[in-house]
Write a protein that holds these residues in place. Structure first.
Motif, PDB file in Angstrom:
ATOM      1  N   LEU A 135       0.872  -1.174   0.000  1.00  0.00           N
ATOM      2  CA  LEU A 135       0.000   0.000   0.000  1.00  0.00           C
ATOM      3  C   LEU A 135       0.910   1.225   0.000  1.00  0.00           C
ATOM      4  N   TYR A 136       0.643   2.168  -0.874  1.00  0.00           N
ATOM      5  CA  TYR A 136       1.513   3.342  -0.961  1.00  0.00           C
ATOM      6  C   TYR A 136       0.716   4.579  -1.360  1.00  0.00           C
ATOM      7  N   ASN A 137       1.326   5.743  -1.120  1.00  0.00           N
ATOM      8  CA  ASN A 137       0.738   7.019  -1.521  1.00  0.00           C
ATOM      9  C   ASN A 137       1.872   7.891  -2.046  1.00  0.00           C
ATOM     10  N   ARG A 138       1.823   8.211  -3.333  1.00  0.00           N
ATOM     11  CA  ARG A 138       2.894   8.995  -3.971  1.00  0.00           C
ATOM     12  C   ARG A 138       2.975  10.408  -3.415  1.00  0.00           C
ATOM     13  N   GLU A 139       1.818  11.027  -3.172  1.00  0.00           N
ATOM     14  CA  GLU A 139       1.815  12.401  -2.661  1.00  0.00           C
ATOM     15  C   GLU A 139       2.553  12.483  -1.318  1.00  0.00           C
ATOM     16  N   LYS A 140       2.346  11.498  -0.463  1.00  0.00           N
ATOM     17  CA  LYS A 140       3.007  11.455   0.843  1.00  0.00           C
ATOM     18  C   LYS A 140       4.401  10.823   0.760  1.00  0.00           C
ATOM     19  N   ILE A 142      -0.780  -0.986  -4.666  1.00  0.00           N
ATOM     20  CA  ILE A 142      -1.987  -0.197  -4.908  1.00  0.00           C
ATOM     21  C   ILE A 142      -1.827   1.139  -4.194  1.00  0.00           C
ATOM     22  N   GLU A 143      -2.102   2.204  -4.928  1.00  0.00           N
ATOM     23  CA  GLU A 143      -2.042   3.532  -4.321  1.00  0.00           C
ATOM     24  C   GLU A 143      -3.313   3.746  -3.512  1.00  0.00           C
ATOM     25  N   VAL A 144      -3.152   4.189  -2.276  1.00  0.00           N
ATOM     26  CA  VAL A 144      -4.280   4.333  -1.356  1.00  0.00           C
ATOM     27  C   VAL A 144      -4.424   5.771  -0.880  1.00  0.00           C
TER      28      VAL A 144
END
Length: 192
Positions: free
Chosen positions: A53-58, A140-142
């Motif tokens: 699980l990942y978030n590019r913005e963060k 998957i971007e969360v």
């Protein structure tokens, strides 16, 4: 000698991975009882699916603290075993639901890599036999709302109760010796 190829149909599965199905194949997912599973895990490689699980913005990956061997005490992916006859998509959906209590939108899942590991021990009896595992790694971007919901629903038999998901910035994940190489490579791929 004439060789007749099997009649295989190409399919596109989870994260765009291709697989082939022989005409007439109708494999039914099943579950072994505990005694049969002990024999199987001690004699056959296991196939698993791990989901980062990942978030590019963060610029962060979200990991859960495992309680079961072989990954006990490690911040790790959401993941589990593929059952006989399951497609990767079916397996990912059922694993994600069981491990987090949430539904997985497979249209957002991306494939990254495959890795194989020989572990020295495990929680399933006999514990000292270890395991031979091949895992397919997806990401998957969360959103932050999804992180919160997933963290609250983590299976307490698999993950440390009350710890939820923890955000790790890419720079921290890449520090030598801090995380398993599989986590580092997946985070680098999706966030780097």
């Amino acid at each position: 000698m004439n060789i007749t190829p099997h009649s295989l149909t190409e399919k596109v599965g989870l994260g765009g991975r291709k697989y082939w199905v022989e005409e007439g194949a109708d494999l039914k997912p099943s579950r072994l009882d505990d005694e049969a599973y002990k024999v199987a895990i001690a004699t056959l490689p296991i196939i698993g699916i791990d989901i980062l699980l990942y978030n590019r913005e963060k610029n962060a990956a979200y990991l859960a603290l495992r309680t079961l061997r072989p990954m006990s005490g490690a911040w790790w992916f959401i993941g589990g075993r593929v059952r006989f006859g399951q497609t990767e998509e079916e397996a990912a959906k059922s694993i994600f639901k069981r491990e987090t209590g949430q539904d997985l939108d497979v249209t957002r899942v991306k494939f990254f890599d495959t890795y194989r590991t020989f572990w020295k021990d495990r929680d399933a009896s006999p514990t000292d036999v270890g395991s031979d595992t091949t895992a397919l790694v997806f990401g998957i971007e969360v959103t932050m709302e999804e992180v919160e919901a997933i963290g609250k629903g983590l299976d307490p038999q698999e993950y440390a109760e009350g710890k939820g998901l923890r955000a790790f910035p890419l720079e921290e994940i890449l520090e030598p010796g801090k995380f398993e190489i599989f986590v580092q490579r997946a985070a680098q791929h999706f966030l780097g």
